[in-house]
Design a protein around this motif. Sequence first.
Motif, PDB file in Angstrom:
ATOM      1  N   THR A   1       0.681  -1.360   0.029  1.00 49.18           N
ATOM      2  CA  THR A   1       0.121   0.015   0.059  1.00 49.18           C
ATOM      3  C   THR A   1       0.887   1.320  -0.039  1.00 49.18           C
ATOM      4  O   THR A   1       0.224   2.351  -0.084  1.00 49.18           O
ATOM      5  CB  THR A   1      -0.860  -0.180   1.041  1.00 49.18           C
ATOM      6  N   GLY A   2       2.230   0.888   0.152  1.00 43.02           N
ATOM      7  CA  GLY A   2       3.066   2.232   0.075  1.00 43.02           C
ATOM      8  C   GLY A   2       3.445   2.979   1.425  1.00 43.02           C
ATOM      9  O   GLY A   2       4.054   3.963   1.555  1.00 43.02           O
ATOM     10  N   VAL A   3       2.902   2.365   2.428  1.00 45.21           N
ATOM     11  CA  VAL A   3       3.307   2.631   3.665  1.00 45.21           C
ATOM     12  C   VAL A   3       4.812   2.824   3.964  1.00 45.21           C
ATOM     13  O   VAL A   3       5.561   3.607   4.347  1.00 45.21           O
ATOM     14  CB  VAL A   3       2.586   1.962   5.036  1.00 45.21           C
ATOM     15  N   TYR A   4       5.523   1.657   3.401  1.00 44.22           N
ATOM     16  CA  TYR A   4       6.773   1.590   3.262  1.00 44.22           C
ATOM     17  C   TYR A   4       7.153   1.465   1.867  1.00 44.22           C
ATOM     18  O   TYR A   4       6.954   0.380   1.252  1.00 44.22           O
ATOM     19  CB  TYR A   4       7.576   0.155   3.991  1.00 44.22           C
ATOM     20  N   PRO A   5       7.409   2.710   1.054  1.00 40.93           N
ATOM     21  CA  PRO A   5       7.730   2.572  -0.249  1.00 40.93           C
ATOM     22  C   PRO A   5       9.008   1.892  -0.547  1.00 40.93           C
ATOM     23  O   PRO A   5       9.949   1.615   0.121  1.00 40.93           O
ATOM     24  CB  PRO A   5       7.686   4.157  -0.662  1.00 40.93           C
ATOM     25  N   VAL A   6       9.163   1.652  -2.042  1.00 42.28           N
ATOM     26  CA  VAL A   6      10.279   0.975  -2.464  1.00 42.28           C
ATOM     27  C   VAL A   6      11.473   1.821  -1.947  1.00 42.28           C
ATOM     28  O   VAL A   6      11.637   2.985  -2.072  1.00 42.28           O
ATOM     29  CB  VAL A   6      10.462   0.769  -3.821  1.00 42.28           C
ATOM     30  N   ASP A   7      12.680   1.170  -1.539  1.00 45.30           N
ATOM     31  CA  ASP A   7      13.932   1.630  -1.213  1.00 45.30           C
ATOM     32  C   ASP A   7      13.943   2.493   0.160  1.00 45.30           C
ATOM     33  O   ASP A   7      14.862   3.131   0.388  1.00 45.30           O
ATOM     34  CB  ASP A   7      14.499   2.722  -2.337  1.00 45.30           C
ATOM     35  N   SER A   8      12.837   2.358   0.743  1.00 44.59           N
ATOM     36  CA  SER A   8      12.959   2.795   2.032  1.00 44.59           C
ATOM     37  C   SER A   8      13.433   1.859   3.151  1.00 44.59           C
ATOM     38  O   SER A   8      13.403   0.429   2.852  1.00 44.59           O
ATOM     39  CB  SER A   8      11.380   3.317   2.604  1.00 44.59           C
ATOM     40  N   VAL A   9      13.927   2.181   4.103  1.00 44.93           N
ATOM     41  CA  VAL A   9      14.339   1.128   5.136  1.00 44.93           C
ATOM     42  C   VAL A   9      13.286   0.998   6.229  1.00 44.93           C
ATOM     43  O   VAL A   9      12.775   1.842   6.676  1.00 44.93           O
ATOM     44  CB  VAL A   9      15.457   1.924   6.021  1.00 44.93           C
ATOM     45  N   LEU A  10      13.090  -0.298   6.689  1.00 47.86           N
ATOM     46  CA  LEU A  10      12.088  -0.606   7.548  1.00 47.86           C
ATOM     47  C   LEU A  10      12.610  -0.267   8.926  1.00 47.86           C
ATOM     48  O   LEU A  10      14.015  -0.072   9.013  1.00 47.86           O
ATOM     49  CB  LEU A  10      11.859  -2.137   7.565  1.00 47.86           C
ATOM     50  N   PRO A  11      11.666  -0.082   9.881  1.00 46.58           N
ATOM     51  CA  PRO A  11      11.831   0.205  11.261  1.00 46.58           C
ATOM     52  C   PRO A  11      12.823  -1.128  11.621  1.00 46.58           C
ATOM     53  O   PRO A  11      12.523  -2.206  11.326  1.00 46.58           O
ATOM     54  CB  PRO A  11      10.541   0.227  12.102  1.00 46.58           C
ATOM     55  N   SER A  12      13.666  -0.793  12.817  1.00 47.12           N
ATOM     56  CA  SER A  12      14.609  -1.751  13.176  1.00 47.12           C
ATOM     57  C   SER A  12      13.474  -2.934  13.869  1.00 47.12           C
ATOM     58  O   SER A  12      12.356  -2.933  14.214  1.00 47.12           O
ATOM     59  CB  SER A  12      15.370  -1.149  14.347  1.00 47.12           C
TER      60      SER A  12
ATOM     61  N   GLU B   1      10.275 -14.052  -0.038  1.00 40.79           N
ATOM     62  CA  GLU B   1       9.375 -13.447  -0.998  1.00 40.79           C
ATOM     63  C   GLU B   1       9.884 -12.496  -1.887  1.00 40.79           C
ATOM     64  O   GLU B   1       9.693 -11.977  -2.918  1.00 40.79           O
ATOM     65  CB  GLU B   1       8.039 -13.021  -0.529  1.00 40.79           C
ATOM     66  N   GLY B   2      11.070 -11.594  -1.519  1.00 42.24           N
ATOM     67  CA  GLY B   2      11.837 -11.049  -2.541  1.00 42.24           C
ATOM     68  C   GLY B   2      11.256  -9.545  -2.240  1.00 42.24           C
ATOM     69  O   GLY B   2      11.663  -8.414  -2.828  1.00 42.24           O
ATOM     70  N   LEU B   3      10.341  -9.211  -1.080  1.00 38.36           N
ATOM     71  CA  LEU B   3       9.904  -7.910  -0.898  1.00 38.36           C
ATOM     72  C   LEU B   3      11.055  -6.982   0.053  1.00 38.36           C
ATOM     73  O   LEU B   3      10.818  -5.768  -0.196  1.00 38.36           O
ATOM     74  CB  LEU B   3       8.650  -8.007  -0.047  1.00 38.36           C
ATOM     75  N   ILE B   4      11.854  -7.537   0.633  1.00 40.54           N
ATOM     76  CA  ILE B   4      12.815  -6.914   1.262  1.00 40.54           C
ATOM     77  C   ILE B   4      14.059  -7.701   1.236  1.00 40.54           C
ATOM     78  O   ILE B   4      14.169  -8.693   0.898  1.00 40.54           O
ATOM     79  CB  ILE B   4      12.405  -6.673   2.978  1.00 40.54           C
ATOM     80  N   ILE B   5      15.075  -6.835   1.527  1.00 42.89           N
ATOM     81  CA  ILE B   5      16.714  -7.197   1.351  1.00 42.89           C
ATOM     82  C   ILE B   5      17.321  -6.822   2.690  1.00 42.89           C
ATOM     83  O   ILE B   5      16.756  -5.798   3.123  1.00 42.89           O
ATOM     84  CB  ILE B   5      17.229  -7.072   0.277  1.00 42.89           C
ATOM     85  N   THR B   6      18.225  -7.458   3.151  1.00 39.75           N
ATOM     86  CA  THR B   6      19.095  -7.021   4.240  1.00 39.75           C
ATOM     87  C   THR B   6      20.357  -6.431   3.814  1.00 39.75           C
ATOM     88  O   THR B   6      21.233  -7.064   2.976  1.00 39.75           O
ATOM     89  CB  THR B   6      19.366  -8.173   5.322  1.00 39.75           C
ATOM     90  N   VAL B   7      20.633  -5.266   4.102  1.00 40.08           N
ATOM     91  CA  VAL B   7      21.819  -4.531   3.562  1.00 40.08           C
ATOM     92  C   VAL B   7      22.660  -4.175   4.731  1.00 40.08           C
ATOM     93  O   VAL B   7      22.239  -3.531   5.599  1.00 40.08           O
ATOM     94  CB  VAL B   7      21.547  -3.183   3.086  1.00 40.08           C
ATOM     95  N   PRO B   8      24.109  -4.778   4.975  1.00 38.84           N
ATOM     96  CA  PRO B   8      24.663  -4.502   6.131  1.00 38.84           C
ATOM     97  C   PRO B   8      24.936  -2.915   6.317  1.00 38.84           C
ATOM     98  O   PRO B   8      24.881  -2.228   5.471  1.00 38.84           O
ATOM     99  CB  PRO B   8      25.882  -5.232   5.675  1.00 38.84           C
ATOM    100  N   SER B   9      24.874  -2.684   7.439  1.00 40.11           N
ATOM    101  CA  SER B   9      24.963  -1.202   8.034  1.00 40.11           C
ATOM    102  C   SER B   9      23.802  -0.493   7.740  1.00 40.11           C
ATOM    103  O   SER B   9      23.972   0.742   8.088  1.00 40.11           O
ATOM    104  CB  SER B   9      26.259  -0.633   7.607  1.00 40.11           C
ATOM    105  N   LYS B  10      22.806  -0.926   7.124  1.00 38.60           N
ATOM    106  CA  LYS B  10      21.657  -0.104   6.825  1.00 38.60           C
ATOM    107  C   LYS B  10      20.368  -0.528   7.373  1.00 38.60           C
ATOM    108  O   LYS B  10      19.651  -0.001   7.802  1.00 38.60           O
ATOM    109  CB  LYS B  10      21.519   0.113   5.295  1.00 38.60           C
TER     110      LYS B  10
END
Length: 153
Positions: A30-41, A66-75
């Motif tokens: 729904t875009g609450v967390y848009p593409v390229d945004s960082v999820l809360p911790s 599911e490929g909806l998020i990825i984990t980026v070290p230090s981010k």
Amino acid sequence: MPTADEDRPWLTGKRVFPQLAARLRTRITTGVYPVDSVLPSEAELGREFRVARNTVRRGLAILESEGLIITVPSKGRVVTGGRDESTAYRYEVIAGDLRDAIKRGELAEVPSERTLRRRYSASRNTVRRALAVLEQEGLIHAQQGRGRFIQPK
């Protein structure tokens, strides 16, 4: 507009982590967390939904598979929205390029760390980690004080 599930912030019942994944999936689509945004911790999500961090991790693992998020070290965990995204670390990319060149016979010798650092704009540790991967795979070997060499077939 929040759904009925969104009106109640905490989760209850058995197997809570799929419920958490469903709520976060809805927020992503729904875009609450848009593409390229960082999820809360993990800690923030745990407080919001009143669940343990391990439960949050398990829910996030579903979204990652599911490929909806990825984990980026230090981010942290970044929203991809399901687009095809390489999750390879920099050293894996370097090792992959060198592996392909070795298998195609394009390399007569292993380039120096300095050369690889310049070619890939990478740190010494990143280059060393890539070379260590190739050593573990048996494609190259190191000789103390002489350098690294391509393993004869």
